[in-house]
Design a protein around this motif. Structure first.
Motif, mmCIF file in Angstrom:
data_model
loop_
_atom_site.group_PDB
_atom_site.id
_atom_site.type_symbol
_atom_site.label_atom_id
_atom_site.label_comp_id
_atom_site.label_asym_id
_atom_site.label_seq_id
_atom_site.Cartn_x
_atom_site.Cartn_y
_atom_site.Cartn_z
ATOM 1 N N UNK A 16 -7.810 -9.787 -11.597
ATOM 2 C CA UNK A 16 -8.820 -10.157 -10.625
ATOM 3 C C UNK A 16 -10.229 -9.843 -11.092
ATOM 4 N N UNK A 17 -11.183 -10.063 -10.188
ATOM 5 C CA UNK A 17 -12.601 -9.890 -10.515
ATOM 6 C C UNK A 17 -13.305 -9.085 -9.427
ATOM 7 N N UNK A 18 -14.366 -8.408 -9.840
ATOM 8 C CA UNK A 18 -15.273 -7.724 -8.932
ATOM 9 C C UNK A 18 -16.675 -7.847 -9.506
ATOM 10 N N UNK A 19 -17.666 -7.805 -8.628
ATOM 11 C CA UNK A 19 -19.053 -7.723 -9.082
ATOM 12 C C UNK A 19 -19.691 -6.484 -8.481
ATOM 13 N N UNK A 20 -20.113 -5.599 -9.363
ATOM 14 C CA UNK A 20 -20.819 -4.393 -8.941
ATOM 15 C C UNK A 20 -22.315 -4.681 -8.881
ATOM 16 N N UNK A 21 -22.963 -4.046 -7.919
ATOM 17 C CA UNK A 21 -24.406 -4.182 -7.783
ATOM 18 C C UNK A 21 -25.055 -2.806 -7.801
ATOM 19 N N UNK A 22 -26.265 -2.781 -8.295
ATOM 20 C CA UNK A 22 -27.050 -1.554 -8.317
ATOM 21 C C UNK A 22 -28.449 -1.903 -7.817
ATOM 22 N N UNK A 23 -28.796 -1.344 -6.665
ATOM 23 C CA UNK A 23 -30.111 -1.582 -6.086
ATOM 24 C C UNK A 23 -31.035 -0.435 -6.472
ATOM 25 N N UNK A 68 -16.546 -8.440 -19.171
ATOM 26 C CA UNK A 68 -17.617 -7.952 -18.294
ATOM 27 C C UNK A 68 -18.943 -8.559 -18.733
ATOM 28 N N UNK A 69 -19.821 -8.777 -17.761
ATOM 29 C CA UNK A 69 -21.168 -9.276 -18.045
ATOM 30 C C UNK A 69 -22.183 -8.484 -17.234
ATOM 31 N N UNK A 82 -20.615 -7.998 -13.625
ATOM 32 C CA UNK A 82 -19.529 -8.911 -13.283
ATOM 33 C C UNK A 82 -18.316 -8.537 -14.118
ATOM 34 N N UNK A 83 -17.216 -8.228 -13.439
ATOM 35 C CA UNK A 83 -16.009 -7.773 -14.127
ATOM 36 C C UNK A 83 -14.885 -8.760 -13.862
ATOM 37 N N UNK A 84 -14.424 -9.402 -14.913
ATOM 38 C CA UNK A 84 -13.328 -10.369 -14.819
ATOM 39 C C UNK A 84 -12.123 -9.859 -15.589
#
Length: 124
Positions: A16-23, A68-69, A82-84
């Motif tokens: 699966x995939x997840x997208x991590x964010x850092x504000x 990952x990107x 972005x983690x695929x």
């Protein structure tokens, strides 16, 4: 001064995939090299990816290359991972971090600001 808030972690099945964010807060965000690190239970914190202030240069640990990107949006003070094709070995707490220069991006001690971390769990 830069404050970082990580988000986007969760539980996902292998593949699966997840997208991590850092504000990030602070008017000087665009001057910093940004990195993502991770720490699994019982292991040391390890480098995952980094991106230069302009976004032109990116760096990855071999184990995530092609999956990952890392990216950034300086207008929004955001950094993403972005983690695929996630694997159980990717399970860890993920942290974003900021450093003032582009040298030695894999070295943890060079980063001066850290997020609080977000848990990523990949089930098999």
């Amino acid at each position: 001064q830069v404050q970082l808030v990580d988000s986007g972690g969760g539980l996902v099945q292998a593949g699966g995939s997840l997208r991590l964010s850092c504000a990030a807060s602070g008017r000087t965000f665009s001057r910093y090299t940004m990195g993502w690190f991770r720490q699994a239970p019982g292991k040391e914190r390890e480098f995952v990816a980094a991106i230069s202030w302009s976004g032109e240069r990116t760096y990855y640990v071999d184990s995530v290359k092609g999956r990952f990107t890392i990216s950034r949006d300086n207008a929004k003070n955001m950094v993403y991972l972005q983690m695929n094709s996630l694997k159980p070995d990717d399970t860890a707490v993920y942290y974003c971090a900021a450093k003032r220069d582009i040298s030695s991006v894999v070295v943890t001690s060079g980063y001066v600001y850290w997020g609080q971390g977000t848990q990523v769990t990949v089930s098999s």
